[in-house]
Design a protein around this motif. Structure first.
Motif, PDB file in Angstrom:
ATOM      1  N   GLN A  96      -5.601   7.609  21.829  1.00  0.00           N
ATOM      2  CA  GLN A  96      -6.653   8.425  22.436  1.00  0.00           C
ATOM      3  C   GLN A  96      -7.987   8.102  21.760  1.00  0.00           C
ATOM      4  N   ASN A  97      -9.079   8.174  22.511  1.00  0.00           N
ATOM      5  CA  ASN A  97     -10.396   7.938  21.896  1.00  0.00           C
ATOM      6  C   ASN A  97     -10.749   9.024  20.889  1.00  0.00           C
ATOM      7  N   SER A  98     -10.281  10.221  21.130  1.00  0.00           N
ATOM      8  CA  SER A  98     -10.431  11.320  20.180  1.00  0.00           C
ATOM      9  C   SER A  98      -9.326  12.327  20.485  1.00  0.00           C
ATOM     10  N   LEU A  99      -9.107  13.206  19.533  1.00  0.00           N
ATOM     11  CA  LEU A  99      -8.056  14.201  19.696  1.00  0.00           C
ATOM     12  C   LEU A  99      -8.659  15.589  19.820  1.00  0.00           C
ATOM     13  N   PRO A 100      -7.983  16.478  20.552  1.00  0.00           N
ATOM     14  CA  PRO A 100      -8.475  17.846  20.707  1.00  0.00           C
ATOM     15  C   PRO A 100      -8.436  18.611  19.373  1.00  0.00           C
ATOM     16  N   PRO A 101      -9.199  19.692  19.269  1.00  0.00           N
ATOM     17  CA  PRO A 101      -9.305  20.446  18.018  1.00  0.00           C
ATOM     18  C   PRO A 101      -7.971  20.940  17.452  1.00  0.00           C
ATOM     19  N   ARG A 102      -7.072  21.415  18.301  1.00  0.00           N
ATOM     20  CA  ARG A 102      -5.788  21.937  17.792  1.00  0.00           C
ATOM     21  C   ARG A 102      -4.981  20.845  17.092  1.00  0.00           C
ATOM     22  N   ILE A 103      -5.023  19.653  17.628  1.00  0.00           N
ATOM     23  CA  ILE A 103      -4.280  18.539  17.012  1.00  0.00           C
ATOM     24  C   ILE A 103      -4.969  18.126  15.718  1.00  0.00           C
ATOM     25  N   ASN A 104      -6.292  18.004  15.741  1.00  0.00           N
ATOM     26  CA  ASN A 104      -7.025  17.682  14.516  1.00  0.00           C
ATOM     27  C   ASN A 104      -6.755  18.714  13.428  1.00  0.00           C
ATOM     28  N   LYS A 105      -6.736  19.981  13.819  1.00  0.00           N
ATOM     29  CA  LYS A 105      -6.493  21.041  12.834  1.00  0.00           C
ATOM     30  C   LYS A 105      -5.104  20.906  12.225  1.00  0.00           C
ATOM     31  N   GLU A 106      -4.102  20.609  13.049  1.00  0.00           N
ATOM     32  CA  GLU A 106      -2.739  20.431  12.524  1.00  0.00           C
ATOM     33  C   GLU A 106      -2.682  19.288  11.512  1.00  0.00           C
ATOM     34  N   LEU A 107      -3.367  18.193  11.817  1.00  0.00           N
ATOM     35  CA  LEU A 107      -3.402  17.060  10.885  1.00  0.00           C
ATOM     36  C   LEU A 107      -4.105  17.450   9.581  1.00  0.00           C
TER      37      LEU A 107
ATOM     38  N   GLU B  45       0.808  -1.221   0.000  1.00  0.00           N
ATOM     39  CA  GLU B  45       0.000   0.000   0.000  1.00  0.00           C
ATOM     40  C   GLU B  45       0.844   1.275   0.000  1.00  0.00           C
ATOM     41  N   ARG B  46       2.170   1.126   0.130  1.00  0.00           N
ATOM     42  CA  ARG B  46       3.074   2.282   0.221  1.00  0.00           C
ATOM     43  C   ARG B  46       2.585   3.225   1.330  1.00  0.00           C
ATOM     44  N   HIS B  47       2.350   2.618   2.494  1.00  0.00           N
ATOM     45  CA  HIS B  47       1.691   3.282   3.621  1.00  0.00           C
ATOM     46  C   HIS B  47       2.653   3.325   4.816  1.00  0.00           C
ATOM     47  N   LEU B  48       3.022   4.517   5.226  1.00  0.00           N
ATOM     48  CA  LEU B  48       3.949   4.725   6.343  1.00  0.00           C
ATOM     49  C   LEU B  48       3.166   5.156   7.583  1.00  0.00           C
ATOM     50  N   PHE B  49       3.572   4.627   8.738  1.00  0.00           N
ATOM     51  CA  PHE B  49       2.882   4.920   9.991  1.00  0.00           C
ATOM     52  C   PHE B  49       3.781   5.681  10.958  1.00  0.00           C
ATOM     53  N   ALA B  50       3.180   6.651  11.625  1.00  0.00           N
ATOM     54  CA  ALA B  50       3.804   7.356  12.747  1.00  0.00           C
ATOM     55  C   ALA B  50       2.943   7.030  13.963  1.00  0.00           C
ATOM     56  N   VAL B  51       3.512   6.350  14.945  1.00  0.00           N
ATOM     57  CA  VAL B  51       2.752   5.881  16.100  1.00  0.00           C
ATOM     58  C   VAL B  51       3.100   6.731  17.309  1.00  0.00           C
ATOM     59  N   ASN B  52       2.057   7.206  18.005  1.00  0.00           N
ATOM     60  CA  ASN B  52       2.269   8.035  19.180  1.00  0.00           C
ATOM     61  C   ASN B  52       1.310   7.600  20.276  1.00  0.00           C
ATOM     62  N   GLY B  53       1.867   7.088  21.349  1.00  0.00           N
ATOM     63  CA  GLY B  53       1.069   6.694  22.510  1.00  0.00           C
ATOM     64  C   GLY B  53       1.547   7.462  23.722  1.00  0.00           C
ATOM     65  N   PRO B  54       1.192   8.751  23.810  1.00  0.00           N
ATOM     66  CA  PRO B  54       1.706   9.566  24.914  1.00  0.00           C
ATOM     67  C   PRO B  54       1.144   9.122  26.272  1.00  0.00           C
ATOM     68  N   GLN B  55       1.943   9.328  27.309  1.00  0.00           N
ATOM     69  CA  GLN B  55       1.478   9.033  28.664  1.00  0.00           C
ATOM     70  C   GLN B  55       0.401  10.021  29.088  1.00  0.00           C
ATOM     71  N   SER B  56       0.540  11.254  28.651  1.00  0.00           N
ATOM     72  CA  SER B  56      -0.480  12.269  28.912  1.00  0.00           C
ATOM     73  C   SER B  56      -0.599  13.132  27.664  1.00  0.00           C
ATOM     74  N   LEU B  57      -1.758  13.674  27.459  1.00  0.00           N
ATOM     75  CA  LEU B  57      -2.012  14.447  26.253  1.00  0.00           C
ATOM     76  C   LEU B  57      -1.605  15.899  26.455  1.00  0.00           C
ATOM     77  N   ASN B  58      -0.447  16.236  25.906  1.00  0.00           N
ATOM     78  CA  ASN B  58       0.038  17.604  25.898  1.00  0.00           C
ATOM     79  C   ASN B  58      -0.050  18.057  24.440  1.00  0.00           C
ATOM     80  N   GLN B  59      -0.981  18.958  24.155  1.00  0.00           N
ATOM     81  CA  GLN B  59      -1.233  19.333  22.762  1.00  0.00           C
ATOM     82  C   GLN B  59      -0.017  19.917  22.063  1.00  0.00           C
ATOM     83  N   ASN B  60       0.707  20.790  22.722  1.00  0.00           N
ATOM     84  CA  ASN B  60       1.883  21.397  22.082  1.00  0.00           C
ATOM     85  C   ASN B  60       2.926  20.343  21.741  1.00  0.00           C
TER      86      ASN B  60
END
Length: 170
Positions: free
Chosen positions: A107-118, A62-77
């Motif tokens: 995360q079950n969902s991401l905050p708006p600032r993170i969604n906007k960056e994506l 699929e030529r599909h690359l993954f970036a995996v992030n499992g933070p201990q706490s959600l720090n948006q910055n």
């Protein structure tokens, strides 16, 4: 799969998503993907000062690359900085090999600032398809596997407990 087994595996999955962070979450993701996609999934591990060149796994066909992030706490910055760093680093080293890039998180969902960056990244780089995977995408892949594979990943369903024996030990 019987209802009790299903309930146990569902509970175990939720526990893993909640408790595994950082490298443990990445290892869990890689194990699920390797069992599902076999030789089509190429895990990538950091190696010395080179690191992993912002590749946490790759679906070859699929030529599909993954970036995996499992933070201990959600720090948006911090998460926004990681997204930018992971994507730009992937472009620098892997650009000729991928057409799809997924940010995988616990995360079950991401905050708006993170969604906007994506979303900003996805509009800036129209030649690359962006997807965003949370627990439900991983869960769908995991539970599409045969029960023996699910057991290999999540562990065996506990057998019936003999309460009489437990009372005697106490």
């Amino acid at each position: 799969m019987d209802d009790l087994s299903w309930a146990f595996y569902d509970m175990k999955f939720k526990e893993i998503i909640r408790e595994k962070t950082e490298n443990e979450f990445e290892d869990f993701f890689s194990k699920v993907m390797q069992i599902k996609y076999k030789d089509n999934f190429m895990p990538c591990r950091p190696w010395g000062k080179d690191g992993d060149k912002k590749n946490d796994g790759y679906l070859i066909n699929e030529r599909h690359l993954f970036a995996v992030n499992g933070p201990q706490s959600l720090n948006q910055n911090r998460m926004i900085a990681k997204i930018k760093s992971d994507f730009s680093g992937a472009l620098d080293y892997w650009e000729e090999y991928f057409e799809k890039w997924s940010f995988v998180h616990n995360q079950n969902s991401l905050p708006p600032r993170i969604n906007k960056e994506l979303l900003i990244l996805s509009t800036q780089y129209t030649s690359i398809k962006f997807t965003f995977w949370g627990p439900s995408e991983i869960r769908n892949i995991l539970f599409s596997l045969e029960e023996v594979c699910i057991r290999d990943i999540l562990g065996p369903v506990p057998s019936k407990i003999n309460y009489t024996t437990l009372k005697l030990r106490a």
